[in-house]
Write an enzyme that holds these catalytic residues in place. Structure first.
Site, PDB file in Angstrom:
ATOM      1  N   ASP A  32       1.021  -1.152   0.205  1.00  0.00           N
ATOM      2  CA  ASP A  32      -0.014   0.010   0.120  1.00  0.00           C
ATOM      3  C   ASP A  32       0.882   1.132  -0.036  1.00  0.00           C
ATOM      4  OD1 ASP A  32      -2.213   1.962   0.643  1.00  0.00           O
ATOM      5  OD2 ASP A  32      -3.159  -0.086   1.164  1.00  0.00           O
ATOM      6  N   ASP A  49       4.023   3.245  -4.495  1.00  0.00           N
ATOM      7  CA  ASP A  49       3.084   3.961  -5.162  1.00  0.00           C
ATOM      8  C   ASP A  49       2.750   3.328  -6.527  1.00  0.00           C
ATOM      9  OD1 ASP A  49       1.390   5.829  -6.232  1.00  0.00           O
ATOM     10  OD2 ASP A  49       2.996   7.615  -5.800  1.00  0.00           O
ATOM     11  N   SER A  73     -11.418   3.949  -3.381  1.00  0.00           N
ATOM     12  CA  SER A  73     -12.259   2.859  -3.424  1.00  0.00           C
ATOM     13  C   SER A  73     -13.761   3.497  -3.431  1.00  0.00           C
ATOM     14  CB  SER A  73     -12.024   2.155  -2.097  1.00  0.00           C
ATOM     15  OG  SER A  73     -12.149   2.971  -1.066  1.00  0.00           O
ATOM     16  N   TYR A 134     -15.132   7.088 -10.290  1.00  0.00           N
ATOM     17  CA  TYR A 134     -14.735   5.960  -9.688  1.00  0.00           C
ATOM     18  C   TYR A 134     -15.212   4.502 -10.597  1.00  0.00           C
ATOM     19  CZ  TYR A 134     -14.949   2.156  -6.242  1.00  0.00           C
ATOM     20  OH  TYR A 134     -14.761   0.953  -5.662  1.00  0.00           O
ATOM     21  N   ARG A 172     -30.772  -1.749  -0.012  1.00  0.00           N
ATOM     22  CA  ARG A 172     -29.830  -1.876  -0.997  1.00  0.00           C
ATOM     23  C   ARG A 172     -28.926  -2.924  -0.848  1.00  0.00           C
ATOM     24  NH1 ARG A 172     -24.860   0.624  -2.290  1.00  0.00           N
ATOM     25  NH2 ARG A 172     -24.314   0.283  -4.312  1.00  0.00           N
TER      26      ARG A 172
END
Ligand code: 15L
Length: 270
Positions: A32, A49, A73, A134, A172
């Site tokens: 990460d 990165d 995300s 996204y 949902r």
């Protein structure tokens, strides 16, 4: 699969996979932008990165399979999506090709198809209808995965993750819930199934109210253990406490559709 790399290791799914993938593969490498506290000073963590190809190439050296969760995300300004999810995803696939990685499992998202109305049932071959920048980046990753599978022989699985968590908590999510153990099943199919070339699966558990036909996943042996209906009473009670959202409640992508929305205010017309 001897060595499996998981990008996005500090995120919610990556953190959970630490326990769920423990012992499944001989070596796990976690990566990460910043180390999660429990992996600081742990040699299995490699900081990288994704927007820097040289760093990604080093990261994937000696890896057999990759679970690519890295990048943004949720919805973000374009520049952040561009670097983390477009450039980052390209770098990941390209570095995988150059280093002869065999398989990539790409964490796509339901937001690649979020603008389908909830009354529509769709399969994985429905045209993409992203609900956000996204979501566009996830559609891009799916297309890139197809290119690297067809042109370079990488075996690629795209999992359109619904909502990952221990229980579905509103209406949902009764339709799109993904129990963590069921995600592990899908990841393992992607990393291990001998016949797999390129597939898109919906990342969803056994949800009676699902909007998705997940036939390809079932064909590869997926047997979800999470049953959303077991949580229906609590989820529907929680739904009653939420304010109505005429756009978000109409479309599969929910709040991602309503965010920045200035399209046709009568969703039934689209
Ligand atoms: C996603 O793609 C997000 O990563 C997650 O945070 C949730 O928002 C999920 O979709 C969802 O649609 O509920």
């Amino acid at each position: 699969m001897q060595t499996v790399l998981v990008t996005g290791a500090a995120g919610g799914i990556g953190t959970r996979l630490r326990t769920l993938l423990h012992g499944v593969y001989p070596r796990l490498r976690w990566s990460d932008l910043r180390a999660p506290p429990e992996l600081a000073n742990d040699p299995s963590f490699v900081q990288a990165d994704l927007a820097d190809l040289a760093q990604v190439e080093k990261l994937v050296t000696g890896v057999d399979g990759i679970v690519h969760l890295g990048g943004e995300s949720v919805e973000q300004p374009w520049e952040r999506i561009l670097q983390a999810n477009i450039v980052g995803c390209y770098n990941l696939f390209e570095a995988a090709r150059r280093n002869k990685v065999q398989r990539v499992v790409f964490a796509s998202s339901n937001h690649a198809v979020g603008f389908y109305p909830r009354r529509r049932r769709i399969g994985v071959n429905a045209a993409v209808r992203p609900d956000s920048r996204y979501g566009v980046s996830k559609a891009f990753g799916e297309a890139l995965g197809a290119l690297y599978a067809d042109k370079h022989g990488l075996r690629v699985t795209c999992i359109r993750i619904g909502n990952f968590g221990d229980a579905p908590v509103d209406r949902r999510r009764l339709s799109i819930w993904l129990k963590p153990e069921d995600l592990v099943q899908l990841i393992r199919i992607g990393l291990e199934h001998p016949d797999l070339h390129y597939e898109i699966f919906f990342g969803a558990s056994d949800n009676a109210r699902s909007w998705w036909d997940n036939e390809p996943a079932f064909r590869y042996g997926f047997r979800p253990i999470g049953r959303a209906e077991d949580y229906a009473a609590a989820a529907l009670a929680a739904q009653k406490t939420l304010p109505p959202d005429p756009i978000g409640d109409w479309y599969q992508g929910g709040p991602f559709c309503a965010d920045e929305f200035d399209g046709d205010p009568d969703p039934a017309a689209t």
